[in-house]
Design a protein around this motif. Structure first.
Motif, PDB file in Angstrom:
ATOM      1  N   GLN A 115     -16.084 102.116  62.027  1.00 49.11           N
ATOM      2  CA  GLN A 115     -16.734 100.869  62.429  1.00 49.11           C
ATOM      3  C   GLN A 115     -18.238 101.036  62.620  1.00 49.11           C
ATOM      4  O   GLN A 115     -18.973 100.053  62.640  1.00 49.11           O
ATOM      5  CB  GLN A 115     -16.145 100.367  63.756  1.00 49.11           C
ATOM      6  N   GLU A 136     -21.183  96.161  64.903  1.00 49.92           N
ATOM      7  CA  GLU A 136     -21.244  94.703  64.864  1.00 49.92           C
ATOM      8  C   GLU A 136     -19.921  94.164  65.365  1.00 49.92           C
ATOM      9  O   GLU A 136     -18.852  94.508  64.865  1.00 49.92           O
ATOM     10  CB  GLU A 136     -21.523  94.203  63.448  1.00 49.92           C
ATOM     11  N   LEU A 137     -20.011  93.331  66.392  1.00 50.32           N
ATOM     12  CA  LEU A 137     -18.823  92.768  67.016  1.00 50.32           C
ATOM     13  C   LEU A 137     -19.106  91.300  67.329  1.00 50.32           C
ATOM     14  O   LEU A 137     -20.072  91.003  68.046  1.00 50.32           O
ATOM     15  CB  LEU A 137     -18.495  93.541  68.301  1.00 50.32           C
ATOM     16  N   ASP A 138     -18.326  90.399  66.813  1.00 54.57           N
ATOM     17  CA  ASP A 138     -18.514  88.957  67.028  1.00 54.57           C
ATOM     18  C   ASP A 138     -19.941  88.516  66.699  1.00 54.57           C
ATOM     19  O   ASP A 138     -20.590  87.808  67.479  1.00 54.57           O
ATOM     20  CB  ASP A 138     -18.167  88.576  68.478  1.00 54.57           C
ATOM     21  N   ASN A 139     -20.460  88.952  65.571  1.00 51.60           N
ATOM     22  CA  ASN A 139     -21.804  88.607  65.090  1.00 51.60           C
ATOM     23  C   ASN A 139     -22.928  89.075  66.007  1.00 51.60           C
ATOM     24  O   ASN A 139     -24.019  88.503  65.999  1.00 51.60           O
ATOM     25  CB  ASN A 139     -21.933  87.099  64.834  1.00 51.60           C
ATOM     26  N   LYS A 140     -22.659  90.073  66.839  1.00 56.19           N
ATOM     27  CA  LYS A 140     -23.679  90.670  67.702  1.00 56.19           C
ATOM     28  C   LYS A 140     -23.678  92.170  67.456  1.00 56.19           C
ATOM     29  O   LYS A 140     -22.633  92.768  67.193  1.00 56.19           O
ATOM     30  CB  LYS A 140     -23.367  90.413  69.180  1.00 56.19           C
TER      31      LYS A 140
END
Length: 183
Positions: A115, A136-140
């Protein structure tokens, strides 16, 4: 379980995520000793700007660093969510504890190596040696920190001197205004 499955499991790492302003950072859980509410802080005269002071942690002097100042941001503003992440940093063969003031602690995340994205290549004015990678997680984006690399050798000397030479009882204390009635 076959060897491939075992390798997959060992590739995942646990990270503690926290917020500094609008940015999210994370450090390896193995580097975190504990998370504390903000108690009375004792200021140290003539200390570097990022050095908030010290606290008494079960009879030990714990130097506190305003992580936002260290990262070139505006100082931490104390709220009910502000806390101290007690980190263990390694310099040469010595381990030193330091308290990092953060705006809030978010969660512990299991991150698989697959990831991770490499640190961005940027202009030489940014020192990205302390970023292990990006997630990158939930577009952040979450920046995964190499906590041992954040402090320069001079910072470590300052932290060691503070840890070894200060007593919270001898210096003027300031109280966090948001600790109403907290111990």
């Amino acid at each position: 379980m076959n060897v491939f499955e075992q390798k997959e499991i060992s590739a995942a790492q646990s990270f503690l995520s926290f917020r500094l302003g609008k940015e999210i950072f994370a450090v390896e859980v193995s580097k975190v000793n504990e998370i504390l509410e903000v108690p009375k802080i004792t200021k140290i005269p003539k200390s570097p700007e990022y050095m908030t002071g010290v606290i008494n942690l079960r009879g030990t002097v714990l130097p506190l660093v305003d992580t936002k100042i260290k990262f070139g941001m505006k100082p931490v503003e104390f709220t009910v969510d502000t806390c101290i992440v007690v980190l263990e940093i390694k310099v040469d063969d010595e381990k030193i504890q330091v308290g990092a003031l953060v705006d809030s602690v978010l969660e512990v995340m299991e991150i698989d190596e697959a990831q991770l994205q490499p640190s961005p290549s940027m202009d030489a004015k940014y020192n990205l040696d302390f970023i292990e990678g990006m997630l990158e997680l939930d577009n952040k984006f979450i920046m995964l920190l190499k906590i041992d690399m954040i402090f320069s050798i001079n910072d470590i000397i300052d932290l060691k001197e503070t840890h070894e030479g200060s007593s919270p009882k001898k210096n003027k204390s300031i109280k966090n205004p948001n600790n109403r009635g907290k111990k």
